[in-house]
Design a protein around this motif. Structure first.
Motif, PDB file in Angstrom:
ATOM      1  N   TYR A  59       0.834  -1.207   0.000  1.00 29.84           N
ATOM      2  CA  TYR A  59       0.000   0.000   0.000  1.00 29.84           C
ATOM      3  C   TYR A  59       0.872   1.263   0.000  1.00 29.84           C
ATOM      4  N   THR A  60       1.860   1.282   0.877  1.00 25.58           N
ATOM      5  CA  THR A  60       2.756   2.452   0.977  1.00 25.58           C
ATOM      6  C   THR A  60       3.513   2.669  -0.334  1.00 25.58           C
ATOM      7  N   LEU A  61       4.004   1.591  -0.918  1.00 24.45           N
ATOM      8  CA  LEU A  61       4.727   1.708  -2.183  1.00 24.45           C
ATOM      9  C   LEU A  61       3.811   2.152  -3.326  1.00 24.45           C
ATOM     10  N   GLU A  62       2.583   1.629  -3.339  1.00 30.92           N
ATOM     11  CA  GLU A  62       1.616   2.049  -4.372  1.00 30.92           C
ATOM     12  C   GLU A  62       1.271   3.536  -4.225  1.00 30.92           C
ATOM     13  N   GLU A  63       1.117   3.994  -3.006  1.00 28.65           N
ATOM     14  CA  GLU A  63       0.800   5.417  -2.788  1.00 28.65           C
ATOM     15  C   GLU A  63       1.965   6.306  -3.232  1.00 28.65           C
ATOM     16  N   ALA A  64       3.175   5.871  -2.967  1.00 30.69           N
ATOM     17  CA  ALA A  64       4.344   6.633  -3.412  1.00 30.69           C
ATOM     18  C   ALA A  64       4.414   6.650  -4.939  1.00 30.69           C
ATOM     19  N   TYR A  65       4.119   5.513  -5.557  1.00 33.26           N
ATOM     20  CA  TYR A  65       4.108   5.430  -7.017  1.00 33.26           C
ATOM     21  C   TYR A  65       3.014   6.336  -7.585  1.00 33.26           C
ATOM     22  N   PHE A  66       1.839   6.317  -6.953  1.00 31.89           N
ATOM     23  CA  PHE A  66       0.723   7.156  -7.399  1.00 31.89           C
ATOM     24  C   PHE A  66       1.074   8.640  -7.301  1.00 31.89           C
ATOM     25  N   THR A  67       1.757   9.020  -6.250  1.00 37.28           N
ATOM     26  CA  THR A  67       2.158  10.414  -6.075  1.00 37.28           C
ATOM     27  C   THR A  67       3.080  10.869  -7.203  1.00 37.28           C
ATOM     28  N   GLU A  68       3.937   9.968  -7.642  1.00 38.12           N
ATOM     29  CA  GLU A  68       4.894  10.321  -8.684  1.00 38.12           C
ATOM     30  C   GLU A  68       4.310  10.232 -10.098  1.00 38.12           C
ATOM     31  N   PHE A  69       3.485   9.214 -10.364  1.00 41.68           N
ATOM     32  CA  PHE A  69       3.026   8.960 -11.734  1.00 41.68           C
ATOM     33  C   PHE A  69       1.525   9.170 -11.959  1.00 41.68           C
ATOM     34  N   LEU A  76       4.618  -5.407  -9.183  1.00 42.26           N
ATOM     35  CA  LEU A  76       5.265  -5.271  -7.872  1.00 42.26           C
ATOM     36  C   LEU A  76       6.690  -4.746  -7.992  1.00 42.26           C
ATOM     37  N   GLY A  77       7.427  -5.191  -8.992  1.00 45.47           N
ATOM     38  CA  GLY A  77       8.800  -4.730  -9.189  1.00 45.47           C
ATOM     39  C   GLY A  77       8.872  -3.251  -9.515  1.00 45.47           C
ATOM     40  N   GLU A  78       7.873  -2.779 -10.237  1.00 45.37           N
ATOM     41  CA  GLU A  78       7.832  -1.375 -10.638  1.00 45.37           C
ATOM     42  C   GLU A  78       7.666  -0.437  -9.431  1.00 45.37           C
ATOM     43  N   ARG A  96       2.269 -15.398  -0.686  1.00 42.54           N
ATOM     44  CA  ARG A  96       2.618 -14.891  -2.005  1.00 42.54           C
ATOM     45  C   ARG A  96       1.841 -13.587  -2.196  1.00 42.54           C
ATOM     46  N   ILE A  97       2.541 -12.524  -2.526  1.00 42.05           N
ATOM     47  CA  ILE A  97       1.927 -11.211  -2.714  1.00 42.05           C
ATOM     48  C   ILE A  97       1.725 -10.973  -4.202  1.00 42.05           C
ATOM     49  N   MET A  98       0.559 -10.446  -4.554  1.00 39.51           N
ATOM     50  CA  MET A  98       0.274 -10.119  -5.948  1.00 39.51           C
ATOM     51  C   MET A  98      -0.670  -8.919  -6.023  1.00 39.51           C
ATOM     52  N   ILE A  99      -0.572  -8.203  -7.123  1.00 41.31           N
ATOM     53  CA  ILE A  99      -1.513  -7.111  -7.370  1.00 41.31           C
ATOM     54  C   ILE A  99      -2.585  -7.678  -8.282  1.00 41.31           C
ATOM     55  N   GLU A 100      -3.792  -7.747  -7.751  1.00 38.28           N
ATOM     56  CA  GLU A 100      -4.898  -8.340  -8.495  1.00 38.28           C
ATOM     57  C   GLU A 100      -5.386  -7.414  -9.603  1.00 38.28           C
ATOM     58  N   SER A 101      -5.494  -6.130  -9.283  1.00 38.89           N
ATOM     59  CA  SER A 101      -5.929  -5.156 -10.288  1.00 38.89           C
ATOM     60  C   SER A 101      -5.366  -3.789  -9.938  1.00 38.89           C
ATOM     61  N   ALA A 102      -5.148  -2.982 -10.969  1.00 35.50           N
ATOM     62  CA  ALA A 102      -4.663  -1.613 -10.763  1.00 35.50           C
ATOM     63  C   ALA A 102      -5.124  -0.757 -11.939  1.00 35.50           C
ATOM     64  N   THR A 103      -5.685   0.385 -11.604  1.00 31.96           N
ATOM     65  CA  THR A 103      -6.101   1.351 -12.620  1.00 31.96           C
ATOM     66  C   THR A 103      -5.473   2.692 -12.261  1.00 31.96           C
ATOM     67  N   ASP A 104      -5.885   3.731 -12.966  1.00 29.36           N
ATOM     68  CA  ASP A 104      -5.377   5.064 -12.645  1.00 29.36           C
ATOM     69  C   ASP A 104      -5.843   5.530 -11.270  1.00 29.36           C
ATOM     70  N   THR A 105      -6.984   4.998 -10.795  1.00 29.81           N
ATOM     71  CA  THR A 105      -7.573   5.515  -9.556  1.00 29.81           C
ATOM     72  C   THR A 105      -7.676   4.499  -8.421  1.00 29.81           C
ATOM     73  N   SER A 106      -7.379   3.244  -8.675  1.00 30.18           N
ATOM     74  CA  SER A 106      -7.526   2.249  -7.604  1.00 30.18           C
ATOM     75  C   SER A 106      -6.601   1.057  -7.834  1.00 30.18           C
ATOM     76  N   PHE A 107      -6.433   0.274  -6.771  1.00 31.07           N
ATOM     77  CA  PHE A 107      -5.696  -0.985  -6.877  1.00 31.07           C
ATOM     78  C   PHE A 107      -6.185  -1.938  -5.806  1.00 31.07           C
TER      79      PHE A 107
END
Length: 140
Positions: A59-69, A76-78, A96-107
Motif C-alpha cells: 500500500y505504501t509503495l503504491e501510494e508513493a508510485y501514485f504520487t509520482e506517476f 510489484l517490481g515497478e 505470495r503477494i500479488m496485485i490483483e488489479s490496478a487502474t489510474d484511480t484504484s488498486f
C-alpha cells in the motif's frame, strides 16, 4: 541424631511408586491438552501478521508510485516490492503477494498463503485496496 539421618536417607532412596508417577503424567497430559489449542491459535495469528505487514508495505509503495506517476501500478517490481522466497521454495515467507488489479484511480493487492495452517485444504487470503482497507478474504 544419626538414626534420624539414616531413617531419612532410606526414605529418600526409596523413590517414587508407579502410581505416583502415573498421577504426575496424567496431570501433565491434561495441562498440555488445555494449552495446545490456545498456543496454535496464537501461532496462527502471528503468521497472519506477515500478510498484513507485507500488504501494508505494498500500500505504501503504491501510494508513493501514485504520487509520482498519477496512477497505480500492476507490477510489484515497478513499485519496488520484492517478494521474499516462499517456504515452498526454501525461503521464509508464507504468503505470495500479488496485485490483483490496478487502474489510474484504484488498486487491489492480495496475500495468498502457501501453507495450509489447519490442514483443511483451504488457504488464507488477505487483501488491501487503495483506501487502505485490509480485509481477510478467506480465513484458514
Amino acid at each position: 541424631m544419626r538414626r534420624k539421618l539414616k531413617g531419612l536417607k532410606k526414605k529418600f532412596e526409596r523413590g517414587f511408586t508407579l502410581t505416583e508417577m502415573l498421577v504426575v503424567l496424567i496431570i501433565i497430559g491434561v495441562l498440555v491438552l488445555l494449552a495446545v489449542p490456545r498456543f496454535t491459535a496464537v501461532v496462527k495469528r502471528a503468521k497472519m501478521t506477515e500478510a498484513k505487514l507485507m500488504l501494508k508495505q505494498v500500500y505504501t509503495l503504491e501510494e508513493a508510485y501514485f504520487t509520482e506517476f498519477d496512477k497505480y501500478s500492476k507490477n510489484l517490481g515497478e513499485i519496488g516490492f520484492e517478494q521474499e522466497r516462499l517456504v515452498t521454495e526454501g525461503g521464509e515467507a508464507r504468503y505470495r503477494i500479488m496485485i490483483e488489479s490496478a487502474t489510474d484511480t484504484s488498486f487491489v493487492a492480495k496475500a495468498i498463503s502457501v501453507v495450509d495452517y489447519d490442514k483443511d485444504g483451504q488457504f488464507n487470503v488477505w487483501r488491501i485496496d487503495h483506501r487502505k482497507r485490509l480485509v481477510e478474504e478467506l480465513p484458514d
